[in-house]
Design a protein around this motif. Sequence first.
Motif, PDB file in Angstrom:
ATOM      1  N   GLU A   2      39.506  11.506 -20.828  1.00 26.69           N
ATOM      2  CA  GLU A   2      40.926  11.169 -20.870  1.00 26.69           C
ATOM      3  C   GLU A   2      41.132   9.670 -20.687  1.00 26.69           C
ATOM      4  OE1 GLU A   2      39.667  13.632 -18.988  1.00 26.69           O
ATOM      5  OE2 GLU A   2      40.295  15.250 -20.315  1.00 26.69           O
ATOM      6  N   GLU A   3      40.185   8.847 -21.182  1.00 30.73           N
ATOM      7  CA  GLU A   3      40.287   7.405 -20.981  1.00 30.73           C
ATOM      8  C   GLU A   3      41.506   6.814 -21.680  1.00 30.73           C
ATOM      9  OE1 GLU A   3      35.552   6.305 -20.653  1.00 30.73           O
ATOM     10  OE2 GLU A   3      36.625   6.170 -22.540  1.00 30.73           O
ATOM     11  N   ASP A   4      42.024   7.507 -22.679  1.00 39.67           N
ATOM     12  CA  ASP A   4      43.154   6.969 -23.414  1.00 39.67           C
ATOM     13  C   ASP A   4      44.439   7.008 -22.604  1.00 39.67           C
ATOM     14  OD1 ASP A   4      41.832   6.287 -25.784  1.00 39.67           O
ATOM     15  OD2 ASP A   4      41.799   8.383 -26.385  1.00 39.67           O
ATOM     16  N   ILE A   5      44.460   7.835 -21.542  1.00 37.33           N
ATOM     17  CA  ILE A   5      45.646   7.911 -20.709  1.00 37.33           C
ATOM     18  C   ILE A   5      45.762   6.624 -19.895  1.00 37.33           C
ATOM     19  CG2 ILE A   5      46.777   9.202 -18.857  1.00 37.33           C
ATOM     20  CD1 ILE A   5      45.284  11.665 -19.797  1.00 37.33           C
ATOM     21  N   VAL A   6      46.951   6.116 -19.792  1.00 42.72           N
ATOM     22  CA  VAL A   6      47.150   4.885 -19.021  1.00 42.72           C
ATOM     23  C   VAL A   6      46.831   5.152 -17.566  1.00 42.72           C
ATOM     24  CG1 VAL A   6      48.796   3.130 -18.316  1.00 42.72           C
ATOM     25  CG2 VAL A   6      48.931   4.122 -20.612  1.00 42.72           C
ATOM     26  N   ARG A   7      45.895   4.368 -17.032  1.00 42.46           N
ATOM     27  CA  ARG A   7      45.453   4.583 -15.668  1.00 42.46           C
ATOM     28  C   ARG A   7      46.208   3.667 -14.730  1.00 42.46           C
ATOM     29  NH1 ARG A   7      41.517   4.584 -19.192  1.00 42.46           N
ATOM     30  NH2 ARG A   7      41.250   2.348 -18.993  1.00 42.46           N
ATOM     31  N   SER A   8      46.252   4.075 -13.473  1.00 44.85           N
ATOM     32  CA  SER A   8      46.920   3.241 -12.472  1.00 44.85           C
ATOM     33  C   SER A   8      46.143   1.950 -12.297  1.00 44.85           C
ATOM     34  CB  SER A   8      46.992   3.986 -11.138  1.00 44.85           C
ATOM     35  OG  SER A   8      45.687   4.306 -10.689  1.00 44.85           O
ATOM     36  N   ARG A   9      46.865   0.864 -12.149  1.00 46.06           N
ATOM     37  CA  ARG A   9      46.245  -0.449 -12.035  1.00 46.06           C
ATOM     38  C   ARG A   9      45.823  -0.717 -10.602  1.00 46.06           C
ATOM     39  NH1 ARG A   9      45.257  -2.595 -17.164  1.00 46.06           N
ATOM     40  NH2 ARG A   9      46.841  -1.724 -18.526  1.00 46.06           N
ATOM     41  N   PRO A  10      44.651  -1.253 -10.378  1.00 46.76           N
ATOM     42  CA  PRO A  10      44.240  -1.581  -9.012  1.00 46.76           C
ATOM     43  C   PRO A  10      45.024  -2.763  -8.479  1.00 46.76           C
ATOM     44  CG  PRO A  10      42.637  -2.406 -10.582  1.00 46.76           C
ATOM     45  CD  PRO A  10      43.625  -1.601 -11.373  1.00 46.76           C
ATOM     46  N   LYS A  11      45.101  -2.839  -7.166  1.00 48.92           N
ATOM     47  CA  LYS A  11      45.822  -3.939  -6.548  1.00 48.92           C
ATOM     48  C   LYS A  11      44.995  -5.223  -6.543  1.00 48.92           C
ATOM     49  CE  LYS A  11      48.630  -0.991  -3.571  1.00 48.92           C
ATOM     50  NZ  LYS A  11      49.037  -0.675  -2.174  1.00 48.92           N
ATOM     51  N   GLU A  12      43.682  -5.090  -6.655  1.00 46.89           N
ATOM     52  CA  GLU A  12      42.844  -6.278  -6.709  1.00 46.89           C
ATOM     53  C   GLU A  12      41.610  -5.949  -7.526  1.00 46.89           C
ATOM     54  OE1 GLU A  12      41.093  -7.464  -3.055  1.00 46.89           O
ATOM     55  OE2 GLU A  12      40.806  -5.427  -2.336  1.00 46.89           O
ATOM     56  N   LYS A  38      26.444   1.475 -20.939  1.00 48.44           N
ATOM     57  CA  LYS A  38      27.622   1.986 -21.649  1.00 48.44           C
ATOM     58  C   LYS A  38      28.867   1.322 -21.070  1.00 48.44           C
ATOM     59  CE  LYS A  38      30.157   6.157 -22.908  1.00 48.44           C
ATOM     60  NZ  LYS A  38      30.263   7.629 -22.753  1.00 48.44           N
ATOM     61  N   ILE A  39      29.435   0.397 -21.850  1.00 47.91           N
ATOM     62  CA  ILE A  39      30.682  -0.252 -21.453  1.00 47.91           C
ATOM     63  C   ILE A  39      31.826   0.587 -22.017  1.00 47.91           C
ATOM     64  CG2 ILE A  39      32.023  -2.373 -21.504  1.00 47.91           C
ATOM     65  CD1 ILE A  39      29.363  -2.664 -20.096  1.00 47.91           C
ATOM     66  N   PRO A  40      32.697   1.128 -21.168  1.00 46.04           N
ATOM     67  CA  PRO A  40      33.744   2.023 -21.655  1.00 46.04           C
ATOM     68  C   PRO A  40      34.605   1.386 -22.738  1.00 46.04           C
ATOM     69  CG  PRO A  40      33.626   2.094 -19.264  1.00 46.04           C
ATOM     70  CD  PRO A  40      32.730   0.991 -19.706  1.00 46.04           C
ATOM     71  N   ARG A  41      34.786   2.106 -23.833  1.00 48.74           N
ATOM     72  CA  ARG A  41      35.714   1.791 -24.909  1.00 48.74           C
ATOM     73  C   ARG A  41      35.323   0.571 -25.727  1.00 48.74           C
ATOM     74  NH1 ARG A  41      40.373   4.511 -23.641  1.00 48.74           N
ATOM     75  NH2 ARG A  41      41.589   3.218 -25.056  1.00 48.74           N
ATOM     76  N   VAL A  42      34.110   0.079 -25.574  1.00 48.63           N
ATOM     77  CA  VAL A  42      33.762  -1.183 -26.217  1.00 48.63           C
ATOM     78  C   VAL A  42      33.578  -1.040 -27.728  1.00 48.63           C
ATOM     79  CG1 VAL A  42      31.250  -0.995 -25.962  1.00 48.63           C
ATOM     80  CG2 VAL A  42      32.341  -3.252 -25.936  1.00 48.63           C
ATOM     81  N   ALA A  72      29.288  17.320 -30.094  1.00 45.49           N
ATOM     82  CA  ALA A  72      29.940  16.963 -28.826  1.00 45.49           C
ATOM     83  C   ALA A  72      29.748  15.492 -28.474  1.00 45.49           C
ATOM     84  CB  ALA A  72      29.403  17.836 -27.695  1.00 45.49           C
ATOM     85  N   TYR A  73      28.802  14.822 -29.113  1.00 39.79           N
ATOM     86  CA  TYR A  73      28.518  13.407 -28.845  1.00 39.79           C
ATOM     87  C   TYR A  73      29.606  12.523 -29.450  1.00 39.79           C
ATOM     88  CZ  TYR A  73      26.065   8.924 -29.177  1.00 39.79           C
ATOM     89  OH  TYR A  73      25.712   7.601 -29.075  1.00 39.79           O
ATOM     90  N   PRO A  74      30.024  11.417 -28.835  1.00 39.17           N
ATOM     91  CA  PRO A  74      29.560  10.905 -27.539  1.00 39.17           C
ATOM     92  C   PRO A  74      30.459  11.312 -26.370  1.00 39.17           C
ATOM     93  CG  PRO A  74      30.801   9.203 -28.633  1.00 39.17           C
ATOM     94  CD  PRO A  74      30.846  10.414 -29.543  1.00 39.17           C
ATOM     95  N   ARG A  75      31.596  11.943 -26.657  1.00 46.68           N
ATOM     96  CA  ARG A  75      32.537  12.277 -25.577  1.00 46.68           C
ATOM     97  C   ARG A  75      32.354  13.727 -25.167  1.00 46.68           C
ATOM     98  NH1 ARG A  75      38.168   9.516 -27.731  1.00 46.68           N
ATOM     99  NH2 ARG A  75      37.217   7.714 -28.751  1.00 46.68           N
ATOM    100  N   PHE A  76      31.352  13.948 -24.343  1.00 43.27           N
ATOM    101  CA  PHE A  76      31.101  15.295 -23.849  1.00 43.27           C
ATOM    102  C   PHE A  76      32.230  15.703 -22.897  1.00 43.27           C
ATOM    103  CE2 PHE A  76      26.943  13.561 -24.940  1.00 43.27           C
ATOM    104  CZ  PHE A  76      26.425  14.583 -25.717  1.00 43.27           C
ATOM    105  N   PRO A  77      32.671  16.963 -22.958  1.00 41.80           N
ATOM    106  CA  PRO A  77      33.788  17.384 -22.092  1.00 41.80           C
ATOM    107  C   PRO A  77      33.382  17.364 -20.627  1.00 41.80           C
ATOM    108  CG  PRO A  77      32.798  19.278 -23.185  1.00 41.80           C
ATOM    109  CD  PRO A  77      32.169  18.063 -23.803  1.00 41.80           C
TER     110      PRO A  77
END
Length: 747
Positions: free
Chosen positions: A58-68, A203-207, A656-661
């Motif tokens: 679910e990386e496409d979902i907007v994630r909460s931003r860290p404070k730092e 593996k760099i996410p979404r690269v 199923a590659y590369p996004r295995f459930p």
Amino acid sequence: MANISKKVSWSGRGDDRGERTPLLNGAEDGKYNRHLSGGGIFNIGRLSTVDLEEITPEEDIVRSRPKEIPHNAKLLSLKYESLDYDNSENQLFLEEERRMSHMGFRCLETRRWVICGLIGFLTGLIACLIDIAVEKLAGYKYSAVKQNIEKFTEFGGLSISLILWAVLNSAFVMVGAIAVAFFEPIAAGSGIPQIKCYLNGVKIPRVVRLKTLAIKVFGVICSVAGGLAVGKEGPMIHSGAVVAAGVSQGRSTSLKKDFKIFEYFRRDTEKRDFVSAGAAAGVSAAFGAPVGGVLFSLEEGASFWNQMLTWRIFFASMISTFTLNFFLSIYHGKGTPLCPCIKYYIFFTKLKYIHRPCLQVMEAMLVAAVTATVSFAMIYFSNDCQPLGQDNTEEYSLQLFCADGEYNSMATAFFNTPERSVRSLFHNPPGSYNPLTLGVFTLAYFVLAVWTYGLTVSAGVFIPSLLIGAAWGRLFGILLSTITSSQSIWADPGKYALIGAAAQLGGIVRMTLSLTVILVEATGSVTYGFPIMLVLITAKIVGDYFIEGLYDVHIKLQSVPFLHWEAPPTSHWLTAREVMSSPVTCFNRVEKVGRIVDVLSNTSTNHNGFPVVPGKICGLILRSQLIVLLKHKVFVERASSRLSHRKLQLKDFRDAYPRFPPIQSIHVSQDERECMMDLTEFMNPTPYTVPQETSLPRVFKLFRALGLRHLVVVDNENGVVGLVTRKDLARYHLGKDGLEELHLAQT
């Protein structure tokens, strides 16, 4: 062992999804001690509670931003996964290989060449699109500003021209920064450090996503057209890598479109080779240097190489260059060690304090406006007027306060795209610039380039580095001519501009052989090959004495577990027993489904590889394989009943590659938890193992050369005693006080 400055153990959620070895017997706290012979042990807890990236489907979902942003060169992030570059030679794989005829293997090889051709063609098209778009948008901007300046020069009111220039710059950059900051942050920068990490096995996410490619292309067009001190060459390399990753799979997971082709290449091993070809095609399209592209991919990118891959990459580079030149011809027929050191601290400061998307966009707009203001001021106060020759090649020459028939020389450098400015410094005849103009331009552009680096925009450092080096190189040539009171050919400032550009870029990125060939191919003259190589080697030696190259600094700041070519010096006394993670969670050949689900669901031990041991090691099973087996309910009870529909094939794993459930998405009833699962057919029966007394450099060499993700450590009776992963090796590095061990954290 006295030269170990820090010996640590750590606790937390373990390694990245699939690398830190879990505890035995379902221990929940995730804490264990790493025992090193000699010395004390310091307990390092969870060093950071901030998660930068959750690696989930679910990386496409907007994630909460860290404070730092807890980036730190002294930390090693546990959030990055490794790639499975080692083929799992289980029964399914071997059966498929045995069934394949000689003609089948020839067809596979032909498909590889076809894919490389497609990679080169599409990368060339993208480079052509970027070139034309930048030329058009920059042309509109500079034409509008030029007309405005000419209108107000005589009657006053040049402040309106300055405002117009700053507004146009800020508008272009704002659009590009919004696209990057809010829609795809991984598209920021050149992308070369991320591609280096990918080819290294991280593996760099979404690269290599399609969305990343779209934002990258759009963002770099806006950045260059917006007048920032950036180039488009680095993003072209990243774009080529993304194209390669997508084309080689024959489908788009983002668009949920499967073309049912190239299914055999849906694994990390094959994908890596094509990404190498894509990176080389990007270099070739950026500089028109197919041989340089191959050498760049070899020197800076690919971690593993073979002869046939070299020829396929060269083929992709040639196709990319031909495509770019062909379509552009149709269209037109109509270094120094100081720079990486300064950028290190500025980039780190931006990571720490400017992490909100709104602030990132505002910063980019501010830099664009300041760039326009500084450029305008430099042109306004410059009195370097040069006569317009009959063969004047200046695209947007400004007269400003110069006499009729003359143009402002400072405008040639500032009031232009960076590529055109570099060409003018290389090719303009002697006397086109005075020393004061070049000195002021070099200083001002250097400051702007350093400030620009790290902005949340798609941008590269190749052309800005070449422009800075060309400026001070030409200045050196002019001064040399003045000192010797001679206009000898050896003091031609254009030649020194080329040498200075090579030295500046080489000192920043620390490339030698590939950059030599790129510059020789770009200039079309072999004569300068030796002096270019000489200055590049000198720049690398001097730069390495002070600090690492810019890309390596960037990777370190991101806390990526990057493995260099060799193990750290003075590490021979460390053995696999002291480096490995232990104890290890293992499965039996026939394992209970409930235990498999529990192990995979344990968020504190979210690991990837599990040895299969009915006593001695007999195989290794991956998390991704277990996920597919659970999804298809491959249980012993179903196989012995009529509930079994068909035998599982490699195609099911490739689909199923590369996004295995995630394991949470797979429903397993209470009755199914009591079933058994036979792992014999799906595990890798021949995993790589080493005795526990093996030295660290030997373990490192095996791990690095074979592209492993897991290396099993066994005792004298071939029983599993530990597991070596990427982070177990990457945490050792040579510091000022000898061999040091990096802290690990969930950054």
